[in-house]
Structure formats: C-alpha cells, structure tokens
Design an enzyme around this catalytic site. Structure first.
Site, PDB file in Angstrom:
ATOM      1  N   HIS A  12      21.334 -48.538  -0.476  1.00  0.00           N
ATOM      2  CA  HIS A  12      21.749 -47.147  -0.669  1.00  0.00           C
ATOM      3  C   HIS A  12      22.502 -46.635   0.567  1.00  0.00           C
ATOM      4  O   HIS A  12      23.594 -46.069   0.454  1.00  0.00           O
ATOM      5  CB  HIS A  12      20.506 -46.284  -0.950  1.00  0.00           C
ATOM      6  CG  HIS A  12      20.790 -44.838  -1.133  1.00  0.00           C
ATOM      7  ND1 HIS A  12      20.897 -44.265  -2.383  1.00  0.00           N
ATOM      8  CD2 HIS A  12      20.981 -43.836  -0.243  1.00  0.00           C
ATOM      9  CE1 HIS A  12      21.150 -42.973  -2.236  1.00  0.00           C
ATOM     10  NE2 HIS A  12      21.192 -42.689  -0.946  1.00  0.00           N
ATOM     11  N   GLU A  13      21.929 -46.852   1.740  1.00  0.00           N
ATOM     12  CA  GLU A  13      22.563 -46.370   2.974  1.00  0.00           C
ATOM     13  C   GLU A  13      23.862 -47.117   3.261  1.00  0.00           C
ATOM     14  O   GLU A  13      24.843 -46.526   3.716  1.00  0.00           O
ATOM     15  CB  GLU A  13      21.589 -46.471   4.146  1.00  0.00           C
ATOM     16  CG  GLU A  13      20.356 -45.591   3.996  1.00  0.00           C
ATOM     17  CD  GLU A  13      20.670 -44.131   3.684  1.00  0.00           C
ATOM     18  OE1 GLU A  13      21.644 -43.576   4.240  1.00  0.00           O
ATOM     19  OE2 GLU A  13      19.941 -43.537   2.865  1.00  0.00           O
ATOM     20  N   HIS A  16      26.643 -45.600   1.296  1.00  0.00           N
ATOM     21  CA  HIS A  16      27.274 -44.427   1.933  1.00  0.00           C
ATOM     22  C   HIS A  16      28.338 -44.863   2.937  1.00  0.00           C
ATOM     23  O   HIS A  16      29.405 -44.259   3.035  1.00  0.00           O
ATOM     24  CB  HIS A  16      26.226 -43.547   2.624  1.00  0.00           C
ATOM     25  CG  HIS A  16      25.374 -42.770   1.680  1.00  0.00           C
ATOM     26  ND1 HIS A  16      25.882 -41.925   0.720  1.00  0.00           N
ATOM     27  CD2 HIS A  16      24.025 -42.714   1.547  1.00  0.00           C
ATOM     28  CE1 HIS A  16      24.892 -41.370   0.042  1.00  0.00           C
ATOM     29  NE2 HIS A  16      23.746 -41.844   0.524  1.00  0.00           N
ATOM     30  N   HIS A  22      26.275 -39.992  -3.862  1.00  0.00           N
ATOM     31  CA  HIS A  22      25.139 -40.039  -4.781  1.00  0.00           C
ATOM     32  C   HIS A  22      25.628 -39.973  -6.220  1.00  0.00           C
ATOM     33  O   HIS A  22      26.611 -39.299  -6.525  1.00  0.00           O
ATOM     34  CB  HIS A  22      24.176 -38.883  -4.516  1.00  0.00           C
ATOM     35  CG  HIS A  22      23.389 -39.064  -3.268  1.00  0.00           C
ATOM     36  ND1 HIS A  22      23.105 -38.030  -2.417  1.00  0.00           N
ATOM     37  CD2 HIS A  22      22.813 -40.165  -2.712  1.00  0.00           C
ATOM     38  CE1 HIS A  22      22.393 -38.478  -1.399  1.00  0.00           C
ATOM     39  NE2 HIS A  22      22.210 -39.778  -1.557  1.00  0.00           N
TER      40      HIS A  22
END
Length: 161
Positions: A12-13, A16, A22
């Site tokens: 997830h990170e 980014h 998101h």
C-alpha cells in the site's frame, strides 16, 4: 495473518510512492477490499484495483521515473552465481549461458582472449565503445548518456533536478 498484513501495508505504501491514490467505490480488484483501500479490512486483499493499475501506468508515463526505467547495471545484483541468467555475478567475467557468444567462454564464464566485454550498451564486437558514443538517447530534460570508453555499461543518467 500478521505477516500478510505487514506485506499488504508495505504494498500500500509503495503504491503511494508510485503515484497511486486510495481506491474509491468505483475501483475493483475482484475482492471485497483492494490493496489501496483507504481503510484496513478484516478481509485482507493481495490485489491492486483497476484504478491502481491505471494510476501507476499514468505515473510512469508522465513522470518518467529513471529509477524504474533505467536498465540496471549487470554488476548491481549480489546473489549466488547462476550461469545463463543474464547477470554478471561474483567470479564471472561474462554471463556464460550462451555458447554462441563470441566474446565469452561458455565453459569458464571468462572473457575470450582479446575481449574486453561480452555484452552491454557500450560493448561492440567484444570491445568497449569509444568515449562519447551515445548509449542511451535523451528523454525529456535528461541529456544523452554516453559511453566512457572504459566499461561495457552505459553510465547511469547524471541529470539531477
């Protein structure tokens, strides 16, 4: 399950860092929750959504991140040597997976007599290309990359913003 949660959080990170935002309600990955969901679900997903793929592709095309797009140097990898894996590893002067390579002795993974190199953007007929020869054309604000005359590898792009 804790290990999976840590791995998905890292994904997830990293997402980014690759320009992925998101997910919204219109995004789908085939599961209840996707990696870029704004909240952690008890149903942990290992899949990126269709929106994430589009955003990542847009990021790569628009930002042209050299750390992703530049081909790695053959000497960047540290691992147990494996012949024929297209990587130059400890103890190898050349990758000896191709017996037909005129520059590399397939039996020893050593350069043949008189050869300076066996592969690379700055290698031509077993010799280093001359200093100043273009090995990677300019992209965006980055200038052409040129051979040094001392190596088979094309130097990493030296442009800094």
């Amino acid at each position: 399950e804790r290990d999976l949660l840590v791995a998905v959080t890292m994904d997830h990170e990293l997402g980014h860092n690759l320009g992925i935002r998101h997910d919204t309600g219109s995004c789908s990955c085939g599961g209840y929750s996707c990696v870029m969901s704004p909240v952690i679900s008890h149903d942990i997903s290992k899949y990126f959504s269709d929106c994430s793929y589009i955003q990542c592709w847009d990021f790569i095309m628009k930002e042209n991140p050299q750390c992703i797009l530049n081909k790695h140097l053959r000497t960047d990898t540290v691992s147990t040597p494996v012949s024929g894996n297209e990587l130059l590893e400890a103890g190898e002067e050349c990758d000896c997976g191709t017996p037909g390579n005129p520059c590399c002795d397939a039996a020893t993974c050593k350069l043949r007599p008189g050869a300076q190199c066996a592969e690379g953007l700055c290698c031509d007929q077993c010799r280093f290309k001359g200093a100043g020869k273009i090995c990677r054309r300019a992209r965006g604000d980055n200038p052409d990359d040129r051979c040094t005359g001392q190596s088979a590898d094309c130097p990493r792009n030296r442009f800094h913003a």
